[in-house]
Design an enzyme around this catalytic site. Structure first.
Site, short mmCIF file in Angstrom:
data_model
loop_
_atom_site.label_atom_id
_atom_site.label_comp_id
_atom_site.label_asym_id
_atom_site.label_seq_id
_atom_site.Cartn_x
_atom_site.Cartn_y
_atom_site.Cartn_z
N GLY A 169 2.11 2.35 -3.01
CA GLY A 169 2.11 2.84 -4.39
C GLY A 169 2.68 1.82 -5.37
O GLY A 169 3.09 2.17 -6.48
N THR A 170 2.66 0.56 -4.96
CA THR A 170 3.21 -0.51 -5.79
C THR A 170 2.58 -0.53 -7.19
O THR A 170 3.30 -0.61 -8.20
CB THR A 170 2.92 -1.89 -5.14
OG1 THR A 170 3.05 -1.79 -3.73
CG2 THR A 170 3.82 -2.96 -5.68
N THR A 171 1.26 -0.48 -7.23
CA THR A 171 0.54 -0.61 -8.51
C THR A 171 0.96 0.51 -9.46
O THR A 171 1.17 0.30 -10.66
CB THR A 171 -0.99 -0.55 -8.26
OG1 THR A 171 -1.30 -1.41 -7.16
CG2 THR A 171 -1.77 -0.96 -9.48
N GLY A 210 -5.88 7.44 -4.28
CA GLY A 210 -4.62 7.81 -4.93
C GLY A 210 -4.19 9.23 -4.66
O GLY A 210 -3.70 9.92 -5.56
N HIS A 226 7.66 -7.30 -1.80
CA HIS A 226 7.51 -6.57 -0.54
C HIS A 226 8.64 -6.96 0.43
O HIS A 226 8.57 -6.65 1.62
CB HIS A 226 6.17 -6.90 0.12
CG HIS A 226 4.96 -6.38 -0.62
ND1 HIS A 226 4.90 -5.12 -1.17
CD2 HIS A 226 3.74 -6.94 -0.87
CE1 HIS A 226 3.71 -4.93 -1.73
NE2 HIS A 226 3.00 -6.02 -1.57
N LYS A 251 0.81 -1.24 0.00
CA LYS A 251 0.00 0.00 0.00
C LYS A 251 0.84 1.28 0.00
O LYS A 251 0.44 2.31 0.54
CB LYS A 251 -1.00 0.03 1.19
CG LYS A 251 -1.83 -1.18 1.29
CD LYS A 251 -2.66 -1.39 0.04
CE LYS A 251 -2.78 -2.85 -0.28
NZ LYS A 251 -3.18 -3.09 -1.67
N ARG A 256 6.08 5.62 1.36
CA ARG A 256 4.94 6.53 1.46
C ARG A 256 4.80 6.96 2.91
O ARG A 256 5.13 6.18 3.82
CB ARG A 256 3.69 5.75 1.01
CG ARG A 256 2.46 6.58 0.87
CD ARG A 256 1.29 5.75 0.37
NE ARG A 256 0.19 6.63 -0.01
CZ ARG A 256 -1.01 6.21 -0.40
NH1 ARG A 256 -1.25 4.91 -0.48
NH2 ARG A 256 -1.95 7.06 -0.71
P1 PAP Z 1 0.00 -3.28 -3.10
O1 PAP Z 1 1.28 -2.92 -2.40
O2 PAP Z 1 -0.85 -4.21 -2.31
O3 PAP Z 1 0.20 -3.75 -4.49
P2 PAP Z 1 -0.47 -0.50 -3.65
O4 PAP Z 1 -0.63 -0.35 -5.11
O5 PAP Z 1 0.82 -0.08 -3.06
O6 PAP Z 1 -0.89 -1.96 -3.20
O7 PAP Z 1 -1.57 0.34 -2.90
C1 PAP Z 1 -2.72 0.89 -3.42
C2 PAP Z 1 -2.65 2.37 -3.17
O8 PAP Z 1 -2.03 2.99 -4.30
C3 PAP Z 1 -4.03 2.96 -3.06
O9 PAP Z 1 -3.88 4.12 -2.25
P3 PAP Z 1 -5.10 4.76 -1.43
O10 PAP Z 1 -5.75 3.66 -0.67
O11 PAP Z 1 -4.48 5.77 -0.53
O12 PAP Z 1 -5.98 5.38 -2.44
C4 PAP Z 1 -4.30 3.30 -4.50
O13 PAP Z 1 -5.37 4.22 -4.67
C5 PAP Z 1 -2.97 3.89 -4.91
N1 PAP Z 1 -2.78 3.88 -6.35
C6 PAP Z 1 -3.03 2.87 -7.22
N2 PAP Z 1 -2.74 3.26 -8.46
C7 PAP Z 1 -2.30 4.53 -8.39
C8 PAP Z 1 -1.88 5.49 -9.36
N3 PAP Z 1 -1.86 5.19 -10.64
N4 PAP Z 1 -1.48 6.70 -8.93
C9 PAP Z 1 -1.50 7.01 -7.62
N5 PAP Z 1 -1.91 6.17 -6.66
C10 PAP Z 1 -2.31 4.94 -7.04
#
Ligand code: PAP
Length: 332
Positions: free
Chosen positions: A81-83, A300, A144, A79, A170
């Site tokens: 910003g991996t995606t 995001g 991770h 969580k 983050r």
């Molecule tokens: P993971 O480590 O389990 O793969 P990860 O992608 O790090 O998850 O976490 C999702 C967070 O990244 C979400 O944050 P939020 O809950 O604070 O909203 C998600 O919205 C955010 N996220 C996913 N894609 C993007 C993007 N393209 N730009 C910015 N933030 C993003």
């Protein structure tokens, strides 16, 4: 029994003995263990807390993974910003074969998690078949895993010297809030207060998050050619600068020609939350691990913790952050 690759990074498992081989079960039985929520046990390994699926991946990685020249390892606490970073690195490294403005760009039809897999959720027999660059010269893999537990073959300077690590962190307040909402969406049935206590104690998926961050921070100072340390908030505030920094570190700098073609802005737009969160592929279906694709897109933004945390909770996270990072001259 052959382990399944499809177990969840964060989800409780009904009966572990059905999922893992004897060797891993014996390894687990020798580790400190805590039952963090009903049906959800955490194990401590090399200073960090894991649920069994995640630890299983790390166990396999340590035993079997061999890096190749030019591999890119994208490392995050869950969580952070991996995606987003998966999408950015994929688009950046493949910009010639897949121009970011192309209506057929892979990121329009596949999720970032499909294009850039998590190393710990790949079956060891499939490590060699990961291929996410058209010229097959570069593999992009996410994990991770804390630095201390990454296979030495990745971290050693004697290993394929050109493999690189990009670490994204983050603000822990937003990180916690994102993790909490993710848990809600995936029905862990856990309150904010309970989640918060667990997070502070380090139960956050390869936590304590602070120790993971400081490990990579120190390494990025000691070996800047090997580890690039990035921040989610900086990516939001100055995306062009940070993307160029990333491109330079990965040995694929933005050329004058790239500048003229507007490729930097095109990549940023393609990978932006607005674009990605509206795509059908990111709004339907599940990952092989069973988590819904949409659960990786929420808001995001920076600073959403203000809508969720009490003043006391925010102060406590700030206090832990200050205590943990002070000695390293690190702030987030
Ligand atoms: P993971 O480590 O389990 O793969 P990860 O992608 O790090 O998850 O976490 C999702 C967070 O990244 C979400 O944050 P939020 O809950 O604070 O909203 C998600 O919205 C955010 N996220 C996913 N894609 C993007 C993007 N393209 N730009 C910015 N933030 C993003």
């Amino acid at each position: 029994m052959e382990p399944k690759t499809s177990q969840l990074p964060h989800k409780p498992v009904e009966d572990e003995t059905l999922l893992y081989n004897q060797e891993f079960l014996e390894f687990l039985s020798g580790l400190p263990k805590e039952r963090v929520i009903e049906k959800f046990e955490s194990y401590q390994y090399q200073g960090f807390w894991y649920n069994p699926p995640l630890l299983h991946g790390i166990f396999n990685m340590q035993k079997h993974f061999q890096p190749c020249e030019n591999d890119i390892f994208l490392v995050t606490a869950p969580k952070s910003g991996t995606t987003w970073l998966k999408a950015l690195i994929y688009a950046l490294m493949n910009r010639e074969a897949h121009p970011p403005q192309s209506p057929h760009h892979p990121l329009l039809n596949k999720t970032p998690h499909q294009l850039v897999p998590f190393l710990e959720f790949i079956n060891p027999s499939e490590y060699g078949s990961v291929c996410n660059s058209p010229d097959r010269t570069t593999r992009i893999l996410a994990t991770h895993c804390p630095l201390v537990s990454l296979p030495k073959s990745i971290t050693d300077d004697h290993s394929p010297s050109s493999c690189k690590i990009v670490y994204l962190c983050r603000d822990v307040k937003d990180n916690f809030v994102s993790l909490f909402h993710f848990a809600q969406k995936n029905q862990w049935h856990i309150s904010l207060e309970e989640s918060f206590e667990l997070y502070c104690k380090g139960f956050s998926g390869a936590g304590p998050v602070w120790d993971q961050i400081s490990g990579y921070w120190k390494e990025s100072l000691d070996r800047p050619h090997k580890v690039l340390f990035m921040r989610y908030e900086e990516m939001q505030n100055e995306p062009q600068f940070q993307l160029k920094r990333l491109a330079h570190f990965l040995g694929k700098p933005i050329s004058e020609e790239d500048e003229k073609s507007g490729v930097v802005d095109q990549i940023i737009n393609l990978c932006s939350f607005d674009t990605q969160s509206r795509l059908k592929v990111n709004n339907t279906g599940d990952l092989v691990c069973g988590l819904s694709n949409s659960s990786f897109f929420r808001k995001g933004v920076v600073g959403d913790w203000k809508n969720c945390l009490t003043i006391d909770m925010a102060s406590k996270l700030d206090q832990i952050t200050e205590e943990k990072f002070h000695a390293f001259g690190l702030s987030i």
